[in-house]
Design an enzyme around this catalytic site. Structure first.
Site, PDB file in Angstrom:
ATOM      1  N   ILE A  46       0.838  -1.203   0.000  1.00  0.00           N
ATOM      2  CA  ILE A  46       0.000   0.000   0.000  1.00  0.00           C
ATOM      3  C   ILE A  46       0.876   1.259   0.000  1.00  0.00           C
ATOM      4  CG2 ILE A  46      -1.683   1.300   1.376  1.00  0.00           C
ATOM      5  CD1 ILE A  46      -2.784  -1.478   2.332  1.00  0.00           C
ATOM      6  N   ASP A 106      14.242   2.752  10.549  1.00  0.00           N
ATOM      7  CA  ASP A 106      13.444   1.827  11.354  1.00  0.00           C
ATOM      8  C   ASP A 106      12.459   2.703  12.128  1.00  0.00           C
ATOM      9  OD1 ASP A 106      12.236   0.172  13.140  1.00  0.00           O
ATOM     10  OD2 ASP A 106      14.098  -0.777  13.851  1.00  0.00           O
ATOM     11  N   ASN A 121       2.281   4.729   7.281  1.00  0.00           N
ATOM     12  CA  ASN A 121       1.751   3.485   6.725  1.00  0.00           C
ATOM     13  C   ASN A 121       2.459   2.248   7.270  1.00  0.00           C
ATOM     14  OD1 ASN A 121       0.725   1.721   4.323  1.00  0.00           O
ATOM     15  ND2 ASN A 121       2.958   1.708   4.117  1.00  0.00           N
ATOM     16  N   SER A 162      -4.689   2.632   9.379  1.00  0.00           N
ATOM     17  CA  SER A 162      -5.213   1.771  10.441  1.00  0.00           C
ATOM     18  C   SER A 162      -5.615   0.430   9.827  1.00  0.00           C
ATOM     19  CB  SER A 162      -6.397   2.489  11.104  1.00  0.00           C
ATOM     20  OG  SER A 162      -6.999   1.670  12.065  1.00  0.00           O
ATOM     21  N   TYR A 197      -2.523  -6.977  17.142  1.00  0.00           N
ATOM     22  CA  TYR A 197      -2.619  -6.111  15.948  1.00  0.00           C
ATOM     23  C   TYR A 197      -3.867  -5.240  16.034  1.00  0.00           C
ATOM     24  CZ  TYR A 197      -3.241  -4.887  10.999  1.00  0.00           C
ATOM     25  OH  TYR A 197      -3.436  -4.216   9.808  1.00  0.00           O
ATOM     26  N   LYS A 228      -3.839  -1.150  16.424  1.00  0.00           N
ATOM     27  CA  LYS A 228      -4.467  -0.285  15.407  1.00  0.00           C
ATOM     28  C   LYS A 228      -5.642   0.498  16.010  1.00  0.00           C
ATOM     29  CE  LYS A 228      -2.234  -1.203  11.477  1.00  0.00           C
ATOM     30  NZ  LYS A 228      -1.426  -0.200  10.764  1.00  0.00           N
ATOM     31  N   THR A 272      -1.784  -7.162  -1.299  1.00  0.00           N
ATOM     32  CA  THR A 272      -0.371  -6.890  -1.538  1.00  0.00           C
ATOM     33  C   THR A 272       0.294  -8.246  -1.793  1.00  0.00           C
ATOM     34  OG1 THR A 272       0.107  -7.235   0.774  1.00  0.00           O
ATOM     35  CG2 THR A 272      -0.417  -4.983   0.112  1.00  0.00           C
TER      36      THR A 272
END
Ligand SMILES: NC(=O)c1ccc[n+]([C@@H]2O[C@H](COP(=O)([O-])OP(=O)(O)OC[C@H]3O[C@@H](n4cnc5c(N)ncnc54)[C@H](O)[C@@H]3O)[C@@H](O)[C@H]2O)c1
Length: 265
Positions: free
Chosen positions: A21, A66, A93, A148, A162, A166, A197
């Site tokens: 993305i 990083d 992102n 997000s 995760y 988010k 992706t």
């Protein structure tokens, strides 16, 4: 009258711009005329994206960072400002969906928990902080878009750290929208649903993808370009009066009662 998106002369920074993305976002920002700093952990991948950006006829710079290290993030923003002459648009992102596979929460190791919260929440928080400081100092407003996830709209069995990280990004986005409004800095979150992706396509079996499609109202999974166009819209003046919002783009998956929990191999 044609309605277009014009970012001519704006300076943009995209973290995690080396793939997926993020790479698509860099290309669409460039197509709209923005100069783009492409930041990624993998320097070569950032260079590849920067070459694609430059091919659109705008300024491009590749930065190795990083994003979980606040000092490196500060240096990334300084380098972007120096290379592009300012910072108008920042797209945070960096994130990791499938990096640790899926597991019941009780089975997550402390290290995996730290990694997932680090790359999804802390990287975004450090980036917002450094970007907002630069934008405030320049005094010309700006726009921050945090990437997000649709997983924050429902329980996320198998992906608890995760989803939680988010969801914290969503809350941070709202709070920053209020704190930064006096500086004319808008802050929004764009939340992709499953987006094919290279990495996601490889991590979901064909059977699982088929079961997802059957449970998603629009019957489609998104491509990176689909998410990039939404980020572009939010970053543009067409969204000049939009801040603190969570923009979900998931083909209606949120509305489905039958969507299966994630199985990442
Ligand atoms: N693809 C999906 O289905 C999906 C769904 C919902 C949300 N998202 C979110 O969208 C964002 C992009 O996801 P993607 O699928 O395009 O990812 P991706 O894995 O294809 O690309 C992520 C990029 O970020 C870079 N990166 C990783 N850790 C980094 C770090 N610490 N510092 C700097 N760069 C780093 C990687 O090198 C890579 O180039 C993430 O925040 C992800 O959580 C993706």
């Amino acid at each position: 009258m044609a309605v277009g998106i014009e970012l001519d002369g704006r300076a943009a920074l995209v973290t995690g711009g080396g793939a997926g993305i993020g790479r698509a976002v860099c290309r669409w920002l460039a197509r709209a005329g923005a100069d783009v700093a492409v930041a990624d952990l993998r320097g070569e991948a950032a260079e590849e994206t920067a070459a694609l950006v430059a091919a659109e006829g705008v300024k491009a710079v590749a930065l190795t960072v990083d994003a979980t290290d606040p000092e490196q993030v500060g240096a990334m923003v300084d380098a972007a400002v120096a290379a592009l002459g300012g910072l108008d648009v920042a797209v945070n992102n960096v994130g990791m969906t499938a990096g640790h596979g899926t597991a019941a929460f009780v089975d997550w190791s402390p290290q995996a928990l730290r990694d997932v919260v680090g790359v999804n929440l802390m990287a975004t928080a450090y980036s917002c902080q450094a970007e907002a400081r630069a934008m405030i100092a320049a005094g010309r407003g700006g726009c921050i878009v945090n990437v997000s996830s649709g997983e924050t709209t429902r329980p996320a069995p198998g992906l608890a750290p995760y989803g939680a990280a988010k969801a914290a990004v969503n809350h941070l986005t709202q709070t920053l929208a209020v704190e930064l409004a006096p500086h004319r800095i808008r802050v929004n979150a764009v939340a992709p649903g499953t987006t094919l992706t290279a990495q996601v396509a490889a991590s979901l079996s064909e059977e699982f993808q088929a079961s997802l499609l059957g449970a998603i109202p629009l019957g489609a999974l998104s491509e990176p370009d689909d998410m990039a166009r939404l980020v572009l819209l939010v970053a543009s003046d067409l969204a000049a009066h939009t801040t603190g919002q969570f923009l979900l783009s998931d083909n209606g998956a949120f509305l489905s009662r039958s969507r299966p929990p994630y199985e990442v191999r």
